[in-house]
Structure formats: C-alpha cells, structure tokens
Design an enzyme around this catalytic site. Sequence first.
Site, PDB file in Angstrom:
ATOM      1  N   HIS A 469       0.863  -1.181   0.000  1.00 46.97           N
ATOM      2  CA  HIS A 469       0.000   0.000   0.000  1.00 46.97           C
ATOM      3  C   HIS A 469       0.897   1.227   0.000  1.00 46.97           C
ATOM      4  O   HIS A 469       1.703   1.425   0.912  1.00 46.97           O
ATOM      5  CB  HIS A 469      -0.917   0.015   1.223  1.00 46.97           C
ATOM      6  CG  HIS A 469      -1.881   1.165   1.218  1.00 46.97           C
ATOM      7  ND1 HIS A 469      -3.162   1.057   0.729  1.00 46.97           N
ATOM      8  CD2 HIS A 469      -1.737   2.451   1.616  1.00 46.97           C
ATOM      9  CE1 HIS A 469      -3.775   2.219   0.839  1.00 46.97           C
ATOM     10  NE2 HIS A 469      -2.922   3.090   1.372  1.00 46.97           N
ATOM     11  N   CYS A 470       0.766   2.046  -1.023  1.00 44.10           N
ATOM     12  CA  CYS A 470       1.676   3.182  -1.208  1.00 44.10           C
ATOM     13  C   CYS A 470       0.989   4.489  -0.814  1.00 44.10           C
ATOM     14  O   CYS A 470       0.042   4.921  -1.488  1.00 44.10           O
ATOM     15  CB  CYS A 470       2.143   3.258  -2.665  1.00 44.10           C
ATOM     16  SG  CYS A 470       3.298   4.614  -2.969  1.00 44.10           S
ATOM     17  N   PRO A 471       1.431   5.149   0.266  1.00 43.91           N
ATOM     18  CA  PRO A 471       0.819   6.430   0.631  1.00 43.91           C
ATOM     19  C   PRO A 471       1.141   7.540  -0.346  1.00 43.91           C
ATOM     20  O   PRO A 471       0.467   8.563  -0.359  1.00 43.91           O
ATOM     21  CB  PRO A 471       1.415   6.707   2.023  1.00 43.91           C
ATOM     22  CG  PRO A 471       2.701   5.959   2.047  1.00 43.91           C
ATOM     23  CD  PRO A 471       2.487   4.733   1.209  1.00 43.91           C
TER      24      PRO A 471
END
Length: 719
Positions: A469-471
């Site tokens: 999950h890439c912020p």
Amino acid sequence: MAPNPGSSSKPPMFVSQKSSAAPASVDMEQVELRDMIAAGPPPELALKDDIMKLAMHGDEFGLRALLDSGVSADFRDADGITPLHWAAINNRYAAVRLLLDEGADPNAHGGDSDATAAMWAAQRGHHYIVHLLLSRGADTSMVDDSGYNLLHLATFDGNVLLLVLLLHQGIPVDSLDPQGHTSLMWAAYKGYPACVDMFLRWGADIRAVDEQGFTALHWALVRGNYTCIEKLLEYGVDRFAPNNEGKTPSVVAGELKTEKAWWDALEECGFDRNGHPLHKPNTLFGIHVQDREAALKRFFFLWPFLQVFLFVQCCVCFEWFIAVPSAIVVAGGMHWVATRALQWAPPGQKAIHRTPYLAGIFTGTAFWIGIRWMWAILPNTFWSAPFSNLFFFIFFGGCLYFHAICMAYDPGFVAKPSGLNEQKQVIEELLGLWKYDDQNFCVQCMLRMPLRSKHCKRCNRCVAKHDHHCPWVFNCIGIANHRQFFLYIFSLEIGIFFLVRLVLLHAQLLPPPDTPPICALLSEVFCAPLWQDPFTFYISIWGSLQATWVTMLLCVQLIQIAKAQTTYESMTSSKHHGHHHHGSRDKITTALATAITTGSTSTSGAALDPSARGPDPAASISSRMDEGWWRKTKQLLGVDVFWRTAGGGQQTHSEKNPFSAGIVRNCKDFWGGAAPAWRPPLEGGLSAEGELAGRRINYANIYEAPRLRGGRWVGEGEV
C-alpha cells in the site's frame, strides 16, 4: 487433553451484582472461565479394550476392532459421556467420522455440563470437528445445562473462523444465555477485538443489555481492552447507558481502573472524556461541510500545495540565517495543523500515512515545479536545449498521468461473494479442501484468498498479487496498477534528471544581476542564480532531493520484477510463518525498507504486516540469520535493503519461487496484461489478469501453485 467427566467443564455465569458493591470489588477470578481439568477416563481397562481411551487418542484401528467386536459406538458412561465426546474435544477427526459412520448420536448430552460433542469441540475451537458434526445432524439450537449454545461456547475460545462457520449455519447472532448475555458481550469481556468486529459487521445488537443492565461496552470496560472499546464506540454504542444500578460506562471504567483505555478510545472516536462529541457533526475546523470524510481527503491532498509554497517563500524572502529556521518553523507549523485535522478523521484513520497527505506533498511539489518550468525555465532554455525541454515535458507529464492512474483506479480487488449463500459455499469448499484457515479465508471479505493476495487494512479489500500500500499514491499497488506504478517512478526518475540539467542551463543563461549579490556562504557562481530567480532554484532543489528515495525504490522494483517477487514477498517472506525476528538490527532493516517503498517506517504502518495474507507456496519453513560484521557493515552503509531484496528477502537457498520463469520471461510477464501499460487498468474481473510464463491468468482466481519448468508450463501428462 480432555476434561474429567466427573468435574464441571462448563463456563461460569457472569457475576451478578445485585448488591450495591462496585464492579471494582468483583473478584476477577470469578468472572473468568474455569479451566478444564487435564485428565482422561479412569484407567480401569487396558487401552485396547477401553473405547473411551481409544477415542481420546484417536486410535482408528483400535476403535474399529472394538466396534466390530460388538461394542456400541453410542456407548455411554455413568455421566452420559460418549466416545464421540472424547474424540471431538481432542480433535480426532478420523475417530469422530468413524464413530458417526457406526451410528454414534451427534446430539448425545453428557458430562457435568450436559453438553454435546459439538459443544466440547467448540470450546476448543476445533472447527473441522464442529463442521463434521453439524453435517451429520448436530442440532445448533441445543444448549448445555448453563444455557450456552454453540455460538457462546465458540466465543469463549475466540476462534473467529469457527464463529463465521456457525453464523453461516443460521445460529442467531444475538442469541442469549440465561443471564441475557449475547456473544458480543462475551467477546467484549474476553477481549477478542476480531470477534467483536465480526459480530458487529454481522449485525449484532449493540444496544442489547443483560439482566444487570450491562451492555457490551460495560463488559469491555471490565477488562479495559482498548480495541474492543474503540470498535464498539465506532459502531455507535450508547456511551451513557446506565446499568441496573445506574452506573454508566464512565463510572464502571473509573471503579475498575480502566479509565486510560476508555479515554483513549473516546478520543480516537472523537469524544471528550465525558463522552461528548469534540466537534459538531459535519464540521471541519468549525466549518460546515456536506461530507466530512471527503472534505478531509481534499484538505490533506491540497494542504501541502500551500505548505511547499510557503516553505520555499521563506527561503526566498530572508537571509539564510533567518530563512532556514523560519522555513523549518513554517513547515513544521503547517504539519502540526495537518495533524490536528486528524481529530476529525474516522476511527482507525488518525494517522498521517492513512491520508492523502504524502500524495499531496508529491503533487504540490510537482505543481510548483511545473509552474516555474513553464514561466521561467522553458522561455530561457528552449532555444538552447529544445530536446531537453521536450523530454522533460514528456516524462513530467507521464509522471503526473501515471500517478493519477495509480490513485484513481482499481489495483486489482478480489471480488467479494454476493450473498450469504455464496459465502457459505466458499466456506464449505475450503473445509472440504482442508484449507479453512486464515491464509486461505479472509474473514473481513468472506472470500477465499488467492495465491499472492493480501487483505489491505487501508483499502479494506483483498488485493490480487498485492505488492504494497503506497501512501505516495494513496492506494494499493496490485496486479492491475503495478505497471503504472513502475512507470510513475521511472518517469519521475528521468524527469528529475532533465530538471537538473535544465536548471543548471537556466542558471548559465540568466543575465548578470544589475547589482552584485551579497553572498555569505556560497561563491558568486552559485549565489548569483539564487539571487536572480530564487523560487525556481529552491523548488528545483527540493524536487531534486526526491531522487534519493526514487532511485532506491526504482532499483528495488527492478530487482523484484526480475525475480517475479512482490514487495511483501521480498520483505516478509517467512514472517507470516512464525519466523519473527525482534532484534534491533531487524527493526532497522524493516524500517529502512518500508520507508523507501511505502513512506512508513514499520511493516504494520505500510500495510505489510503478515495478517490476512493469502497462501504463499514459496514460503520458507526456516529463516537464515545473516549475522556478523558483514551485516553490520551493510546496515551502516545503508545498502542492506538492496542486499536483502537482491538476495530474495528472507528466503533460504533451498527455496524456489514457483512464479519465477527466469529473468527474461519474468520481465515479459510483468509487462503483459489485460490492457496496455499506458491505459487505465480494466475494472471488474479482468482487472486482476496478468501473464505467467507467457500464459494469461487471473490472479484473483489462482489458488494452486503453477507447475513451471525451465520457464515453461508443465503439462498434466509430463513428469
């Protein structure tokens, strides 16, 4: 071991507080479930002649011999206990099946608690045994002598998978025991947040009260489990509900010394210590908004635009000895304002990395760089470097395009079952395959988890071929948008290179200043451009600094693509099999790796924790500890992340990645898909399609490891 038939093995009733004594005076041992006595049937007969002992030990051949000799499968001792009881509580599946085949009654009551075999198995969380008994006619409506049904008894053990199985058998979620306790109350009291969450999602009555007037919230406060309290508050439990003695949850928390958990949960859910809302409904910073959650997302995404602008302006407007501290103060102050906005965020989302804040920092930086390129750099350098400007425009535009694609489109979510019947079919299928466990079944989505999938807590969905999950894009990276994510960081890397070249050329082409610049630290060669066009150079310096993490991330991604690995598989390949290393050196490595890839310094913050992970056929059964001076040297130089990725994460030399078809074929597979890499991924079932060894597969429907040899699929008839 099994309980003594002559002893009481039933859970006790909750202590009734009919007197005016405060809950704090309750003996906690009285409220706890009594332990089963670890004993077996009395040694009256030899093992080969004692059907009870044979059932307890699961001796199928001995049981069959006794049954063939005329001993009844429905034999009962003086307490009414049958061999089926002993086989069930000791998880002897083959013995249970044999006894049922030979006519054992699945609804026979026995023991001090007058319970059935299914009830005994439920207290130990043996969901395969319970399912077998239910399929052979066990009655789910039966209760023991304390009035507990299967759902209550399963809740005592906290086995979420068993609870899901029983609820799909039609047992009412709000069924009461004789004191009026629901399973939700028991889960809240025992401190099982996963069970509390599952009951609430199933529709349990959060306002139900027992004979004492206690709600589930009162019982959660008995133990002071923060997560259970927070989850109940999130679902709207009455914060002021009095019990029969007029004591509210706040009073109960004070008397039982659990105020800290109570106050922390209230704050997380947006209430003060008295239980009153901290903010008016549908407001943000006191301003009325139609949709608070949507307004928060817009705020966190747009706020960094102003933050970056003011940060650079401080550097532009003041001398360096004033500019540096003022820029830090302004940036820090605006970041503090952003953290204060988290007060309005939903429960469980009060963390910066769970907002579009980092995505806003990137987009805000790109916006101001684009403005300065268009109005300052391009006019000054176009005729001197037209191709550099053209390439910068192409890669800068591509970077923004692919960033938007990664943010807006489906990363490859695994489709959820459409209804209870479909969910039940999934459960029955997994039970039949002996794969009904937390690696093959997602309790949150109620679906069978494909290989390489993972449930993302941020997106609250299972993602096919989950990478991380890439912020920075505020979305998961999965099978459907992994190529777009790679093109995003690749375009960013090349764009930064051309930006640096154009900025240096821009500095050379600027006309000399009318007055000599005052240079305190820098030479005039560097000081003059900063004096003439400071905003352009400062924002370009800030943007160029991003090349550090982008370069490392690009290298990591290239290695993983060549090895057909995801970020999760590379970094935590054996953690979800119990090989956790808690030393400080492992924490440093994990922090660096996750910070580079995801913007968070922990696997949990990066949604790379091993919970809710699909089965991994390449998972190791042992881990290699890379000790000694070499490991310390790698950490000191900051190259341990790359070494670990290049070496295959935590895998051993004996492991083989079943999804790897060789470097060349792996790269071809990565770029193959259901849609061109430049186009938004297809939605729906096709969004999870990819290639493996040249064959089109759907990663949302792959449950068995592929059979590859030499980079090719092995046919069914090949050896």
